[in-house]
Scaffold this active site. Structure first.
Site, PDB file in Angstrom:
ATOM      1  N   ASP A 109      11.907  21.851  26.043  1.00  0.00           N
ATOM      2  CA  ASP A 109      13.084  23.320  26.317  1.00  0.00           C
ATOM      3  C   ASP A 109      12.532  23.632  27.794  1.00  0.00           C
ATOM      4  OD1 ASP A 109      14.193  25.585  24.708  1.00  0.00           O
ATOM      5  OD2 ASP A 109      12.802  26.557  25.968  1.00  0.00           O
ATOM      6  N   ASP A 238      18.965  18.948  16.778  1.00  0.00           N
ATOM      7  CA  ASP A 238      19.275  20.010  17.670  1.00  0.00           C
ATOM      8  C   ASP A 238      20.588  20.414  18.105  1.00  0.00           C
ATOM      9  OD1 ASP A 238      18.620  21.946  19.658  1.00  0.00           O
ATOM     10  OD2 ASP A 238      17.236  20.685  20.927  1.00  0.00           O
ATOM     11  N   HIS A 267      15.213  21.572  17.054  1.00  0.00           N
ATOM     12  CA  HIS A 267      15.112  21.608  18.707  1.00  0.00           C
ATOM     13  C   HIS A 267      13.512  21.963  18.633  1.00  0.00           C
ATOM     14  CE1 HIS A 267      15.184  23.192  22.706  1.00  0.00           C
ATOM     15  NE2 HIS A 267      14.500  24.346  22.147  1.00  0.00           N
TER      16      HIS A 267
END
Length: 286
Positions: A109, A238, A267
């Site tokens: 991320d 994701d 994710h």
């Protein structure tokens, strides 16, 4: 502002350590011995995200996992803007303070851009790169731009700050199996009120606002880190960082890469597949 929370040692069996950066006090864990690996989290998580990976790796690696200012147990300092370049400068100070050398740089991320911003300025000290469900270039899809604009809108900013929207909605949505109530309690506890959540609220704005930094990384990462041995680990379910869109660009950036696909992960790959991730790191770099 400090966070008054003691993690459950059964879930987070680590000693808390602290670094007083130029902008505020950073919480981190530093576990194990061996080659160092810097573990950079994203939004709205903290070093807790890496807990199972640290336990699996600490017999072979020195696992260093900081919480950014505004996240986890780190300070929420007044006057800090929570912009990505600010986070990167603080984590750079932290890396230099610890004297990390020949370290592995892992990011997921927002941990991708932050870890890469630190690494490009210390490329001679970086042994290898681990990236999962992330990116480091300017937003170039309608979906990313729309996400940033929607999440930056007043109603959603209100939900993030007042209702803890990112923790309550995006963590469950970003995991294949909903985290346990005890795990969710650890994500909630470190974002207890609106004042504590300013860093969480700022990050979606940064998808567009951090364009100058991301443009620089798009140039400098291939030039300074492109020859490093790399491990790409991807949660294939994701919907934010779709593999068909991002993996080809990362593969071209890092020719000396190994790709590990996680077919049943979304994710937050550290929640969905920590054992697979740890095994892949050991196989590639152990």
């Amino acid at each position: 502002m400090s966070i008054d929370f003691t993690p459950d040692p059964q879930l987070y069996p680590f000693e808390s350590r602290w670094f007083d950066s130029s902008r505020g006090r950073i919480h981190y864990v530093d576990e194990g011995t061996g080659p160092p690996i810097l573990l950079c989290h994203g939004n709205p998580t903290w070093s807790f995200l890496y807990r199972d990976i640290i336990v699996a790796l600490r017999d072979r690696f020195r696992c260093v996992a900081p919480d950014y200012l505004g996240f986890g147990l780190s300070e929420r300092p007044s006057g800090f803007g929570y912009q990505i370049d600010e986070h990167a400068r603080v984590i750079g100070e932290f890396v230099d303070h610890l004297g990390l050398d020949r370290y592995l740089s892992m990011g997921q991320d927002w941990g991708g851009p932050i870890s890469m911003a630190v690494a490009v300025e210390r490329a001679d000290r970086v042994r290898g790169v681990v990236l999962g469900n992330t990116w480091f270039w300017p937003a170039d899809t309608l979906a990313m731009k729309a996400f940033s604009r929607v999440m930056s809108s007043p109603p959603v900013q209100y939900a993030i700050l007042r209702r803890n929207f990112f923790v309550e909605r995006l963590i469950p949505a970003g995991t294949e199996h909903r985290p346990s109530s005890a795990v969710m309690a650890h994500y909630r506890a470190v974002q207890p009120n609106a004042a504590a959540r300013r860093g969480v609220a700022e990050m979606p704005k940064q998808i567009l606002a951090a364009r100058p930094l991301l443009a620089r990384l798009a140039r400098e990462v291939p030039a300074t880190l492109g020859t490093k041995p790399t491990l790409l680990i991807w949660g294939m379910k994701d919907v934010a960082f779709r593999p068909k869109t991002i993996i080809p660009r990362l593969s071209a950036t890092f020719p000396d890469h190994v790709l590990v696909e996680l077919p049943n992960a979304k994710h937050f790959i550290q929640e969905d597949a920590p054992d697979r991730i740890a095994a892949a790191i050991i196989e590639r770099f152990g």
